[in-house]
Motif scaffolding. Structure first.
Motif, PDB file in Angstrom:
ATOM      1  N   SER B   9      17.922 -25.780  39.073  1.00 60.09           N
ATOM      2  CA  SER B   9      17.608 -27.100  38.208  1.00 60.09           C
ATOM      3  C   SER B   9      17.295 -28.116  39.189  1.00 60.09           C
ATOM      4  O   SER B   9      16.751 -28.806  39.415  1.00 60.09           O
ATOM      5  N   THR B  30      17.325 -25.976  26.426  1.00 60.39           N
ATOM      6  CA  THR B  30      17.913 -25.103  27.202  1.00 60.39           C
ATOM      7  C   THR B  30      16.945 -24.060  27.693  1.00 60.39           C
ATOM      8  O   THR B  30      16.083 -23.743  26.879  1.00 60.39           O
ATOM      9  N   PRO B  31      16.776 -23.752  28.927  1.00 56.71           N
ATOM     10  CA  PRO B  31      17.817 -23.985  29.873  1.00 56.71           C
ATOM     11  C   PRO B  31      17.014 -25.001  31.011  1.00 56.71           C
ATOM     12  O   PRO B  31      17.375 -24.958  31.998  1.00 56.71           O
ATOM     13  N   GLN B  32      16.230 -25.840  30.395  1.00 53.11           N
ATOM     14  CA  GLN B  32      15.558 -26.848  31.305  1.00 53.11           C
ATOM     15  C   GLN B  32      16.278 -28.025  31.433  1.00 53.11           C
ATOM     16  O   GLN B  32      16.300 -28.989  32.487  1.00 53.11           O
ATOM     17  N   THR B  33      17.425 -28.473  30.463  1.00 49.16           N
ATOM     18  CA  THR B  33      18.007 -29.611  30.342  1.00 49.16           C
ATOM     19  C   THR B  33      18.586 -30.348  31.736  1.00 49.16           C
ATOM     20  O   THR B  33      18.330 -31.382  32.095  1.00 49.16           O
ATOM     21  N   GLU B  34      19.116 -29.508  32.568  1.00 45.83           N
ATOM     22  CA  GLU B  34      19.620 -30.051  33.758  1.00 45.83           C
ATOM     23  C   GLU B  34      18.853 -30.404  34.717  1.00 45.83           C
ATOM     24  O   GLU B  34      19.152 -31.251  35.719  1.00 45.83           O
ATOM     25  N   ARG B 108      11.876 -18.639  29.296  1.00 49.96           N
ATOM     26  CA  ARG B 108      13.318 -18.400  28.505  1.00 49.96           C
ATOM     27  C   ARG B 108      12.448 -17.986  26.899  1.00 49.96           C
ATOM     28  O   ARG B 108      11.110 -18.026  26.756  1.00 49.96           O
ATOM     29  N   ILE B 116      18.697 -17.555  24.271  1.00 51.18           N
ATOM     30  CA  ILE B 116      18.350 -18.761  24.853  1.00 51.18           C
ATOM     31  C   ILE B 116      18.152 -18.109  26.379  1.00 51.18           C
ATOM     32  O   ILE B 116      17.992 -18.941  27.442  1.00 51.18           O
ATOM     33  N   GLY B 168      14.703 -18.975  33.599  1.00 54.36           N
ATOM     34  CA  GLY B 168      15.631 -19.650  32.997  1.00 54.36           C
ATOM     35  C   GLY B 168      17.062 -18.774  33.216  1.00 54.36           C
ATOM     36  O   GLY B 168      17.091 -17.640  33.192  1.00 54.36           O
ATOM     37  N   PHE B 169      18.228 -19.545  33.546  1.00 58.23           N
ATOM     38  CA  PHE B 169      19.315 -19.229  34.071  1.00 58.23           C
ATOM     39  C   PHE B 169      19.599 -18.518  35.179  1.00 58.23           C
ATOM     40  O   PHE B 169      20.404 -19.001  36.256  1.00 58.23           O
ATOM     41  N   THR B 172      17.717 -21.413  37.319  1.00 59.76           N
ATOM     42  CA  THR B 172      18.140 -22.546  36.972  1.00 59.76           C
ATOM     43  C   THR B 172      19.597 -22.839  37.007  1.00 59.76           C
ATOM     44  O   THR B 172      20.213 -23.872  37.501  1.00 59.76           O
ATOM     45  N   HIS B 173      20.488 -21.945  36.652  1.00 59.26           N
ATOM     46  CA  HIS B 173      21.943 -21.909  36.801  1.00 59.26           C
ATOM     47  C   HIS B 173      22.776 -21.110  37.896  1.00 59.26           C
ATOM     48  O   HIS B 173      23.617 -21.034  37.798  1.00 59.26           O
TER      49      HIS B 173
END
Lengths: 102, 385
Positions: B9, B30-34, B108, B116, B168-169, B172-173
């Motif tokens: 992200s 989620t999981p784009q928010t950040e 996602r 999610i 996603g995740f 991104t995380h």
């Protein structure tokens, strides 16, 4: 019934640089989708004795088919008026009557 | 240049900061928010001088960008999953209007039921939207691709929006070391957007006019042609970027392909596991390689045929599903091989839906199953018991 105010129907010279062949662009003009008067069931007719040149109909016409002359007199372009009746409904002096088409 | 440890992200947000878009509009999902939180922070701290338009939905986010991009602005948004689906109407409009918007998609799964977690179905169902689609393997590539996306999209011979996919995740995380290019280098690489047409009160044009059947096919043909141009432009932009940063990317990536008899085809972050699997297989004496699909649209038929036509087997492992037919890209890969008259045995594996793990051993098993000649699609890690 006044004629369309031809002088305000002047289309400015605009250069699209040939891009309209590639992109969804066009010069603003009248009737790109063809004449839409065939849709009309009721025809707005202006009673000029009642008209106070307030221009509410000119502003409210959703298709911009009401034109404004230099003296603020209004006229309806019947080539494109679809007969929705917004002008007649909004006219404060009830100067526009919706008349059934033949 | 400076190496920082950052999430996927943050990598995308950092690229956006360097690209200096004038308008950003986004809605959190989620999981784009950040990604958009980071961009909003950059704007608040005056590290990025851009207008952030807060909107009520993804449909409004893309609509706002269609307006801003039509006015000549460089624009960015990010979304995922349900958000992308809700945006879909204007996703297609943006491409058909030929607006060079850049959008990150933190892939996602699609509900129902809710997950999610990651799969690629949301990204891939947009493959006929007219957007250029590029899927990244890691955070460095997410940063580099986002920067290149603006350059590709804005080229006169392309003029199409670009969707940058990252898992996603999983990306991104997850933090990784990322080399951040010097801002001056990126200024010289990107420059300002030069729009051949834009909303201008002094030269009024009608945008998105009615053409009915008179010009419609010609407009689509021009779009198709631009998409073909993009194959060349993506490579050129990557070469120009490589001169500044030393990193370049092709339409596809071939890993240990030179003498490979069995090739795994996959996309996104799981490509790393596939590469580990190829090395595991080689230790067992099976000559395996990996073809990572990076650019999905334009579909790099020629590169795929060159990489796969003369192998013994091809194992396509995808984390997406088109119920009623199977994997989405497998059919495109097979069609490219058929057109080229290739006789290679291709087997399709459905995996990783809704965040289900795909591990190196899964790729190993897939290659062995394909090598055994067993026909038919297979599901990996499916537990119906």
């Amino acid at each position: 019934m006044a004629d369309v105010n031809e002088e305000v129907y002047v289309i400015p010279e605009i250069d699209t640089k040939g891009l309209e062949k590639e992109f969804p662009l066009s010069k603003p003009g009248f009737g790109a989708g063809g004449k839409t008067n065939e849709w009309r069931l009721l025809r707005p007719v202006i009673n000029y004795e009642k008209c106070i040149k307030c221009l509410i109909c000119w502003i409210d016409c959703p298709e911009a088919t009401i034109t404004r002359g230099k003296d603020n007199s209004v006229a309806i372009n019947y080539d494109y008026c679809k007969g929705c009746g917004v002008c007649a409904n909004e006219c404060p002096t009830k100067a526009i009557e919706m008349v059934k088409e033949d | 240049m400076a190496v920082s440890v950052m999430t996927g992200s943050r990598s995308v947000a950092t690229a956006v900061k360097l690209a200096k878009p004038e308008v950003i509009a986004a809605y959190p999902v989620t999981p784009q928010t950040e990604i958009v939180e980071d961009i909003a922070t950059f704007i608040k701290n005056k590290e990025l001088n851009a207008k952030f338009i807060k909107v009520d939905s993804e449909h409004s986010a893309m609509s706002a960008l269609i307006g801003a991009s039509s006015a000549g602005a460089r624009t960015f948004t990010a979304t995922a999953s349900q958000g992308l689906m809700y945006m879909a109407e204007v996703v297609h409009w943006a491409a058909h209007a030929r607006l060079p918007i850049v959008m990150a998609v933190a892939t996602r799964a699609l509900a129902s039921p809710w997950s999610i977690l990651n799969d690629h179905t949301d990204f891939l169902v947009q493959h006929s939207s007219g957007w250029i689609q590029i899927m990244c393997e890691n955070n460095q590539e997410a940063l580099d691709t986002t920067l290149q996306a603006f350059k590709i999209a804005e080229k006169r011979e392309v003029m199409l929006p670009v969707m940058v996919g990252l898992d996603g995740f999983i990306l991104t995380h997850t933090s990784m070391p990322v080399d951040v290019p010097d801002p001056d280098l990126i200024d010289s690489f990107l420059g300002k957007r030069m729009a051949p047409f834009a909303l201008d009160p002094d030269n009024p044009l009608t945008f998105g006019n009615v053409v009915d059947d008179k010009y419609f096919m010609e407009m689509r043909y021009k779009m198709f042609e631009s998409m073909q141009n993009a194959k060349r432009v993506i490579k050129e932009v990557s070469e120009a970027y490589a001169k500044l940063t030393g990193r370049s990317y092709g339409l596809v990536e071939c890993y240990q392909c030179d003498d490979a008899e069995h090739v795994i085809v996959t996309m996104g972050a799981a490509s790393g596991d596939a590469k580990v699997a190829a090395s595991m297989l080689r230790k067992e004496g099976i000559k395996a390689g990996v073809l990572r699909l990076r650019v999905i649209r334009p579909f790099p038929k020629e590169d795929i045929v060159e990489a796969l036509a003369n192998r013994k087997t091809v194992s396509i492992v995808e984390r997406d599903l088109s119920a009623g037919i199977g994997n989405i890209l497998a059919h495109e890969v097979k069609s490219a091989l058929y057109d080229a008259g290739a006789k290679v045995f291709v087997k399709s594996f459905i995996a990783g839906l809704g965040g289900r793990d795909i591990l190196p051993e899964d790729f190993v098993n897939a290659v062995k199953s394909a090598a055994s000649g067993k026909k038919g699609d297979e599901w990996i890690r499916l537990n119906l018991g």
